[in-house]
Scaffold this motif. Structure first.
Motif, PDB file in Angstrom:
ATOM      1  N   ARG A 136       0.745  -1.096  -0.003  1.00 62.99           N
ATOM      2  CA  ARG A 136       0.015   0.001  -0.123  1.00 62.99           C
ATOM      3  C   ARG A 136       0.789   1.572   0.014  1.00 62.99           C
ATOM      4  O   ARG A 136       0.388   2.590   0.160  1.00 62.99           O
ATOM      5  N   GLY A 137       2.056   1.091   0.003  1.00 66.67           N
ATOM      6  CA  GLY A 137       2.949   2.186  -0.379  1.00 66.67           C
ATOM      7  C   GLY A 137       3.802   2.855   1.049  1.00 66.67           C
ATOM      8  O   GLY A 137       4.232   3.754   0.898  1.00 66.67           O
ATOM      9  N   VAL A 138       3.553   1.998   2.147  1.00 69.62           N
ATOM     10  CA  VAL A 138       3.987   2.443   3.357  1.00 69.62           C
ATOM     11  C   VAL A 138       5.565   2.061   3.243  1.00 69.62           C
ATOM     12  O   VAL A 138       6.016   0.781   2.751  1.00 69.62           O
ATOM     13  N   GLU A 139       6.359   2.811   3.716  1.00 73.13           N
ATOM     14  CA  GLU A 139       8.055   2.711   3.779  1.00 73.13           C
ATOM     15  C   GLU A 139       8.386   1.398   4.574  1.00 73.13           C
ATOM     16  O   GLU A 139       7.803   1.230   5.448  1.00 73.13           O
ATOM     17  N   ARG A 140       9.382   0.796   3.945  1.00 69.52           N
ATOM     18  CA  ARG A 140       9.734  -0.506   4.446  1.00 69.52           C
ATOM     19  C   ARG A 140       9.783  -0.603   5.822  1.00 69.52           C
ATOM     20  O   ARG A 140       9.207  -1.413   6.852  1.00 69.52           O
ATOM     21  N   ALA A 141      10.869   0.357   6.582  1.00 71.64           N
ATOM     22  CA  ALA A 141      11.141   0.438   7.815  1.00 71.64           C
ATOM     23  C   ALA A 141       9.669   0.819   8.704  1.00 71.64           C
ATOM     24  O   ALA A 141       9.502   0.110   9.703  1.00 71.64           O
ATOM     25  N   SER A 142       8.834   1.593   8.448  1.00 70.01           N
ATOM     26  CA  SER A 142       7.715   2.038   9.072  1.00 70.01           C
ATOM     27  C   SER A 142       6.647   0.844   8.863  1.00 70.01           C
ATOM     28  O   SER A 142       6.092   0.389   9.920  1.00 70.01           O
ATOM     29  N   ALA A 143       6.658   0.080   7.770  1.00 70.20           N
ATOM     30  CA  ALA A 143       5.706  -1.233   7.683  1.00 70.20           C
ATOM     31  C   ALA A 143       6.233  -2.268   8.629  1.00 70.20           C
ATOM     32  O   ALA A 143       5.390  -2.820   9.169  1.00 70.20           O
ATOM     33  N   ASP A 144       7.399  -2.402   8.659  1.00 71.08           N
ATOM     34  CA  ASP A 144       7.902  -3.365   9.494  1.00 71.08           C
ATOM     35  C   ASP A 144       7.554  -3.070  11.083  1.00 71.08           C
ATOM     36  O   ASP A 144       7.157  -4.184  11.936  1.00 71.08           O
ATOM     37  N   LEU A 145       7.756  -1.916  11.525  1.00 77.94           N
ATOM     38  CA  LEU A 145       7.619  -1.334  12.722  1.00 77.94           C
ATOM     39  C   LEU A 145       6.317  -1.769  13.056  1.00 77.94           C
ATOM     40  O   LEU A 145       5.810  -2.113  14.266  1.00 77.94           O
TER      41      LEU A 145
END
Lengths: 195, 195
Positions: A136-145
């Motif tokens: 959905r376009g969330v940046e990788r580090a933010s998505a993981d967190l």
């Protein structure tokens, strides 16, 4: 299938969790589970491959359903809350009544191998949720967190929910857990200092 | 002990992780690990009970050390940050160089049983940290949440650290992960709405 077999799966689940809770997971056989449920072992194996599966069937569709909900969400601007909400909206009744779920939890916590299996399942869900957020376009580090932390926030709420016998609403308890997280988060925004 | 055995434990760890990474965990024997390290299997068993232990020894003292640091902390007013900081201050070099740790991580992630074992260890640490926070007077629900979420925030930072070959500072990456968490947290404070 005879009429009396209606509800067999639920009866087997309830019987298994009662027995695991009473006499331990290792000390319970499929034969005993079937007897307690007043069904045959043949019926048992129609639903479950082994006694461990009784504890984990019922959440098989979890990852797929949550990924679908992330894909369909109106907005992913609040990814942590979204993760907690999609988990809270899952139909956990597939694991039995809240009381059965509480006993299930106690059985899992008492057996390191079952606990590791359960943690493995939670981890897989977090990985799937993180992938869905990235889609959905969330940046990788933010998505993981958001996925990893959101899963923990949800399970903290879920524990409170089953301990309370399911009387309160899981969605409300989950929202309260998010609010609690914001109270234990370091506040660094200048706006807050000024307020 | 002959002089050449100095550093045997580290050589065995490095050899084991290289071999697990090259040919898989299941496909690697203790004999091969000892050969690669130019040591005997007898020496191997002086340090490790089996090949799986090679991956997990080195963090044996983790829980005890972290609990001691929570007990000695000047303040527990910021419990989530405290959890992340005590984890970041642990001497992870016991798991080898950052590059060895990256390969170790890849081996664990590729094998469901090893991954479940690792998740079980992370969970135990979270439980110990939550207990330590409660001992310091943190309310149970906040202690659980700070411990569980803090462990996830740390491991997200740890993954970035080993992926980067350990060049950046683990403490700084961990602080950045906490800051990132605050950016993905729902903002509900009136001060922010007004700001």
């Amino acid at each position: 299938m005879p009429r009396w077999e209606h509800g067999s799966e639920d009866r087997l689940k309830t019987a298994a969790i009662e027995l695991f809770d009473e006499q331990g997971f290792e000390g319970t056989s499929v034969v005993e589970i079937a007897e307690r449920a007043r069904l045959t072992t043949r019926t048992f194996f129609r639903y479950f491959s082994d006694k461990r599966e009784v504890l984990f069937a019922g959440t098989d569709g979890l990852g797929t359903e949550l990924v679908g909900k992330i894909a369909d969400a109106a907005s992913v601007a609040d990814p942590l809350r979204l993760v907690v909400r999609v988990l809270a909206s899952f139909d956990w009744a597939g694991l039995g009544s809240p009381n059965t779920q509480r006993r299930r939890r106690a059985v899992i916590d008492a057996n390191p191998q079952l606990l590791e299996r359960d943690l493995g399942k939670q981890h897989s869900v977090a990985v799937e949720l993180a992938d869905a957020l990235r889609q959905r376009g969330v940046e990788r580090a933010s998505a993981d967190l958001a996925a990893r932390v959101g899963v923990q926030v949800f399970y903290t709420a879920y524990s409170l929910w089953i301990e309370g016998g399911g009387k309160a609403d899981l969605a409300s308890i989950s929202e309260a857990a998010i609010d609690r997280l914001s109270t234990i988060m370091p506040k660094r925004e200048p706006a807050l200092k000024a307020g």
